[in-house]
Each structure stands twice: as C-alpha cells, then as structure tokens.
Enzyme design. Structure first.
Site, PDB file in Angstrom:
ATOM      1  CB  SER A 193     -30.059  -9.149   7.362  1.00 26.10           C
ATOM      2  OG  SER A 193     -28.733  -9.579   7.618  1.00 26.10           O
TER       3      SER A 193
ATOM      4  CB  SER B  55     -27.965 -11.287  10.173  1.00 27.67           C
ATOM      5  OG  SER B  55     -28.720 -10.112  10.272  1.00 27.67           O
TER       6      SER B  55
ATOM      7  CE  LYS C 122     -26.850 -11.098   4.826  1.00 29.10           C
ATOM      8  NZ  LYS C 122     -26.694 -11.006   6.295  1.00 29.10           N
TER       9      LYS C 122
HETATM   10  N1  GLN Z   1     -31.410  -7.842  13.205  1.00 25.46           N
HETATM   11  C1  GLN Z   1     -30.217  -7.171  13.612  1.00 25.46           C
HETATM   12  C2  GLN Z   1     -30.192  -5.768  13.090  1.00 25.46           C
HETATM   13  O1  GLN Z   1     -31.140  -5.370  12.496  1.00 25.46           O
HETATM   14  C3  GLN Z   1     -29.006  -7.953  13.205  1.00 25.46           C
HETATM   15  C4  GLN Z   1     -28.592  -7.723  11.802  1.00 25.46           C
HETATM   16  C5  GLN Z   1     -27.394  -8.527  11.435  1.00 25.46           C
HETATM   17  O2  GLN Z   1     -26.953  -9.388  12.194  1.00 25.46           O
HETATM   18  N2  GLN Z   1     -26.818  -8.207  10.305  1.00 25.46           N
HETATM   19  O3  GLN Z   1     -29.274  -5.054  13.267  1.00 25.46           O
END
Ligand code: GLN
Length: 471
Positions: A151, A175, A76
C-alpha cells in the site's frame, strides 16, 4: 535529480548546495512529474521552503540538528503531521487535520528534515497496488499502465521517480517491501517494536510497523537510525540496543537460507532469474547458501488474513462519524453511524471489517481468531528454528513484477496472493528488506532478505552486498 540522502548530506556539508536548493529541486521534480504519477496527495511547497531556510540558517550558525538536517523527505499519508490533513487514502478522513505528530514525524522534524508532502496509499493501507486509494491510483514511474505496488505505492513511486530522496511507509503484510520491489528501490520493514507506531493510523496493530523507503541500503539505514527507539506513547516498542549499521566487505561466515517452500512453484520466470542471480552473488561474496525448511508458508497467508481483519474491525470501529470520520449532519444516531461507514469506507475496507467482525463473533472466535493465533506461534517457532541454522533468509519479495492497473482488482484473492512471501515476516515480527536485483522485461525485481529479531544490522549488511555487487 539523482539525490540520495548520503549525497544530500555530503552536498550540504561541503557547502555545495543549500537545503533550500535541495527542497526547490524536489518541488520542481514533483511539479513536473507528479501529474502523471500521482504519488503525492499533498505537497507542502511553502512549509518545505521555510523549513529548508531554517536548516540553512542553522548550518550557517554551526548548529546543525543532525544527519537529516535540511534534507527533503516524504511521509505516507497515514502518518500524522500536526496541522496537516491526514487521509489514510480514505473518504472517511478526507478532511481530517492531525492535531499532533506521529512519533516518527516528530523525530524527523527534531532532526531538521524537510517534509515535502504526503504520499498516496491504498485506503487505510489495505492493498498491494495503491489502486484502492479513494483519491485515485498512483502510476508506476516507468509505465503509467502499471501499478507501483502497495500500500505504500505513493512513497515508493516518489522515491523511484526521484521526486524525493527518501520516504516513510508502513508495512503490515508487505506494504513497504512489495512496492519497493515493484519500483526498484530499497524498502525496510523493521522488527516489530523497533519503531514507534504512535501516530500511525492503525491497520492491524500487532503487525503494523513503520519503515524507510530509499534508493540505497545506506540511506534506509540512516532513516532507521533516525526513527527508531523506545517510546512511552507506544508500549509495544522494545527496550533494546539501538540499531547501528555494521557494514561488511564480504560475507565470509554468513549463512543464507533459501526456504524450499518459498522457492517452489508460483514465481514468475523473470523474478526467479533475477533473484537466483542475486543469490549466486551472495555466494560469490563468501556467504554459505543452503536450502532450509521454513514450514507454514501457506498457512502464514491464511493466518494473516484472519488476524489482520480482526484487528482492522476493532481499530476502524472509531470511524463512526461521531468520534472520528465523515459526518452526516441532521440524522439520528444510528443513521449517523451507518451513513459514515457506508459512505466513508471503500469496498475493500468494508470487506475486511465484515470478515474481521465475523471471525471475532461468538461461536467463530475459537475457530478463526484463536486458531490463527495458535498457528502464529507455530510460525514464530519455525522462524526461531530457521535462525538457529542461518543468519538471513532469502526469497523473492513478490511472485511477480508490477502488474497492470485493473488486473487484480476484480478478484481480491489474486491480490492477496501477492503477499505470499511478505506476510509471514509480519506474523513472526522479524525484520525484512527488499533490495533491487535487476529488471525483468523492463520492470524491477526485488530480493527479500529476512533477519532475526532486532538483527537489522546483519540484514542490511547482506542487502548492501547485493547492491554493491550489482554496481
Ligand atoms: N497487501 C497487504 C494487505 O493488503 C499488506 C498491506 C500492508 O502491509 N499494509 O493487507
């Protein structure tokens, strides 16, 4: 190309394929498929081939570096890889080159892994759809009109589309697990402290954790073994026994808890059907399945959306155009800061910095941040209580399957509700995995299994039973 890590390892050992052939196969797949999916931000064709050749030389000399030697993996793009661009999906870092390796990157390289490229993500990992990347969205591998989740959507899509056998993601509130669920692959968020965060571009440091995305539970375990461990560069890494897989044939004696709070309303029909079937499979495999009380499920989302932006506002302060980030030349100091932050950050990142700055400001600190930290300890307590009664907790990973591009971007709250089942896990610091449990209307559904602190072995053993029973 249907390559798992386990299979790649087997092919290499038997001399049925060379690392170079595996790398070339991945690169060819990326070239033919990624134009439509956009899982990758950067692909390292030459470096990957060279690394693969070195792995082949090592193997020829009988000095293989370990289980991942010569195997292609993606990162990532919020993980530092020395000499390579690291954007975190943001304009702010569009031209930033990493001067060092993240600990996980170093461990993969030391183990001989072939890093094929960097994958797309929501800007600074803030989002659930990968639509928030400054470099354009990633598309769901099965349906270009849909999101892959986020994400770590690039990593999940890359693995699901078989452009590489496995990838690393990061998980602050879901994420790794939510995109794994949307794309039909396995995603594991380890216990907080299991894996070093050194060299991960921080979102919310007390919640962030790096973990594997792979096509099988076995592969996820193999990657976790490779990246785990105490690290002097991250003082929050724990001094614990390393994770070692402990697979089981059946689940006799294993207690699985279904929190009534999670299985209430608000789950799409297809998701409910597939996940309930998976639970029945666990019961048939011998698990004792029972309903449990896991209070503060709704509060967990509120707590997350206070603590996370507070830490975001602190962590992202360094991107000011002077120390880090987009630089506008020829402006006075304050204007330099303002230009960097106004032009470098997208709207969602700005929203969270503002929310966090507000919640930490004098007069509001007690009402928001401190209050959220207090409820966080109640949530941890609720998990402790639950794990006295059961070994593993099961919920859907997400309330829906992959939604349409654009469907949730207009209203941040509907996007935040995607995280209802995943954020509590980060707030408590426990490990959790999303394992595929079938399709609903042609789209993958994931079952989330949550384990007690540092009990990844038990957790993954249960996840593997779901995988095996599905065949
Ligand atoms: N979807 C969650 C957020 O927007 C988690 C993001 C993540 O785990 N980096 O914060």
């Amino acid at each position: 190309m249907d390559l798992t890590l386990t299979k790649a390892r087997h092919l290499l050992r038997q001399g049925e394929a060379s690392s170079r052939e595996l790398a070339d196969a991945c690169l060819a797949e990326i070239r033919s498929r990624d134009g439509a999916i956009h899982a990758f931000l950067d692909v390292y064709e030459e470096d990957a081939r060279a690394a693969a050749d070195r792995a082949d030389d090592r193997r020829a000399d009988g000095r293989s570096a370990g289980p991942l030697d010569g195997i292609p993996i993606a990162l990532k793009d919020n993980l530092l890889y020395q000499g390579k661009r690291c954007t975190a999906g943001s304009r702010m870092l569009a031209t930033y080159t990493a001067v060092t390796n993240a600990t996980v990157t170093q461990k993969l390289l030391d183990g001989g892994a072939v890093i094929v490229g960097k994958t797309n993500l929501d800007e600074f990992a803030m989002g659930s759809s990968t639509e928030r990347s400054a470099f354009g969205p990633t598309k769901h591998p099965r349906d270009p009109e849909r999101v892959p989740g986020g994400s770590s959507g690039g990593s999940a899509a890359a693995v699901a589309a078989r452009m590489c056998p496995a990838a690393l993601g990061s998980d602050t509130g879901g994420s790794i697990r939510q995109p794994a669920s949307f794309c039909g692959v396995v995603g594991l968020k380890p216990t907080y402290g299991r894996v070093s965060r050194s060299g991960l571009i921080a979102m919310a440091s007390s919640l962030d954790q790096i973990g594997p995305i792979a096509t099988t539970v076995d592969d996820a375990a193999m990657l976790l073994e490779a990246i785990q461990g105490r690290d002097p560069l991250d003082q929050t890494t724990a001094n614990v026994e390393p994770f070692v897989p402990d697979w089981r044939e059946d689940l006799a004696g294993v207690r699985v808890g279904l929190p009534t709070q999670a299985w209430g309303a608000g789950i799409d029909r297809g998701v409910r059907e597939r996940t309930e079937e998976a639970i029945r499979m666990l019961a048939r495999a011998g698990a004792e399945v029972k309903e449990i009380d896991l209070p503060y499920a709704d509060e967990a989302l509120a707590v997350y959306y206070v603590i996370m932006p507070c830490e975001v506002s602190a962590n992202l302060a360094r991107f000011d155009g002077v120390r880090y980030g987009l630089r506008k030349e020829g402006l006075p100091l304050i204007e330099t800061y303002a230009a960097a932050r106004a032009e470098g950050f997208g709207p969602e990142v700005r929203r969270r910095i503002l929310l966090g700055t507000y919640a930490l400001s004098r007069g509001y600190y007690d009402a928001y941040y401190l209050q959220a930290k207090k409820v966080q300890s109640l949530i941890r307590g609720a998990y402790e209580e639950a794990f006295r009664e059961v070994d593993v907790i099961a919920t859907p990973t997400a309330p829906t399957t992959a939604f349409r591009i654009g469907e949730k971007t207009a209203d941040p709250l509907t996007m935040y509700l995607e995280d209802i089942f995943t954020v509590g896990v980060n707030v408590a610091g426990v490990p959790a995995v999303s394992v595929p449990c079938g399709d609903a209307e042609g789209l993958p559904v994931g079952l989330q299994l949550i384990g007690s602190w540092f009990k990844e072995a038990d957790l993954l053993a249960v996840a593997q039973v779901v995988e095996r029973r599905r065949g």
